[in-house]
Design a protein around this motif. Structure first.
Motif: not given
Length: 331
Positions: A282-288, A296-300
């Motif tokens: 799930q995107p919200e779990d990958a968002q962790l 900074p610069g990290s992203r989904l």
């Protein structure tokens, strides 16, 4: 996934913006929504620039990569601009990952990333290390890998870690340890593919404690390992590895407030997997992953029309390789 010229032209036509020029090098890195807004504004509104990359120290030198039992090089490239170290899929969810390696991938990684020298992490129980004792404790495994890699990769060309499924969590743990062992060394990027973040609480389980026959029955119900289970030799060879991999994940204690000082890309496919359980991150779990880094610069990154097995599909693997290469060629 980067936009193609054809996709941009279609968005341009939909917005009736034939008078707005397409600058492919720049606009291919936008999302479809950003490109649409740009065309609809008549070329007046561009998306904001990406946040700056993390500038903390990372390995940047010229020394040759040292030898390590944990590193398997796909193809030596003395003139490569950077190195990519891949922590491949494991059988952590009762799947075929225990038998997976990059040489069985849907494309030639070395050819697809011409600027990179590709290495794969060699784990016990696989390939040339098939007779070595299996490891079921993440801390023990990460300590051993980090100790070896910190020596082999230090003072060489910049490198990125790419982790697939639970391999991403293992890469995160190794990156933490390398930064601790040598604060001026470590990966410039961690690309976590098809994985929930280290702080995700849904990993704990007891399937790894099942007896042999019940464990095999569980694998059959899940699907994806039929090619292993229908052959007695492969069953004997790989089922213990799958069980050890599952123990790694189900006993993993999580991030516990720790954060890695490395730019992190979390990449997931939006479609369910091809296994019987239709596995999906799930995107919200990958968002962790973005909560488990201080950079900074990290992203989904969400890949449309790609399923859970991102690196098992050519489209998904190429998208990951492009994201990593683009970043590493600009550090």
């Amino acid at each position: 996934m980067p936009l193609s010229l054809q996709q941009l032209q279609a968005l341009q036509a939909d917005a009736m913006a034939d008078d707005v020029d397409i600058e492919l090098d720049k606009m291919s890195l936008w999302t479809a929504a950003e490109a649409t807004a740009y065309f609809e504004s008549g070329g007046a509104i561009e998306p904001p620039p990406p946040p700056p990359a993390f500038t903390a120290p990372f390995t940047r030198g010229t020394e040759a990569t040292g030898t390590s039992p944990w590193l398997s090089c796909l193809e030596k490239k003395p003139d490569a601009a950077f190195r990519m170290v891949v922590f491949s899929w494991t059988g952590n969810r009762g799947g075929q990952g225990s038998a997976h390696n990059l040489r069985r991938a849907p494309l030639n990684w070395s050819q697809a990333a011409p600027a990179a020298e590709i290495y794969e992490i060699s784990l016990p129980g696989r390939g040339m290390r098939q007779k070595e004792a299996l490891v079921t404790d993440v801390n023990q495994l990460a300590d051993a890998i980090a100790s070896s890699l910190s020596a082999a990769l230090s003072r060489g060309k910049p490198y990125a870690f790419v982790g697939f499924s639970f391999g991403a969590v293992l890469a995160w743990e190794v990156a933490l340890r390398i930064n601790s062992l040598q604060p001026s060394e470590g990966p410039a990027l961690l690309c976590a593919v098809s994985s929930e973040g280290p702080s995700w609480t849904g990993r704990r389980g007891t399937q790894h404690t099942l007896g042999e026959q019940k464990f095999i029955d569980m694998l059959r119900r899940k699907g994806g390992t039929d090619f292993i289970l229908k052959d007695a030799g492969m069953t004997k060879m790989y089922v213990p590895v799958i069980k050890a991999d599952l123990a790694l994940e189900e006993t993993y204690t999580g991030a516990n407030g720790r954060k890695v000082g490395v730019v992190t890309f979390a990449v997931v496919g939006t479609q369910p997997g091809r296994d019987k359980e239709k596995t999906k991150v799930q995107p919200e779990d990958a968002q962790l992953w973005l909560s488990d880094t201080s950079s900074p610069g990290s992203r989904l990154i969400l890949l449309d029309n790609v399923d859970w097995y991102v690196l098992q599909e050519e489209t998904g693997a190429r998208a990951v390789i492009q994201e990593v290469s683009t970043f590493m060629l600009n550090v």
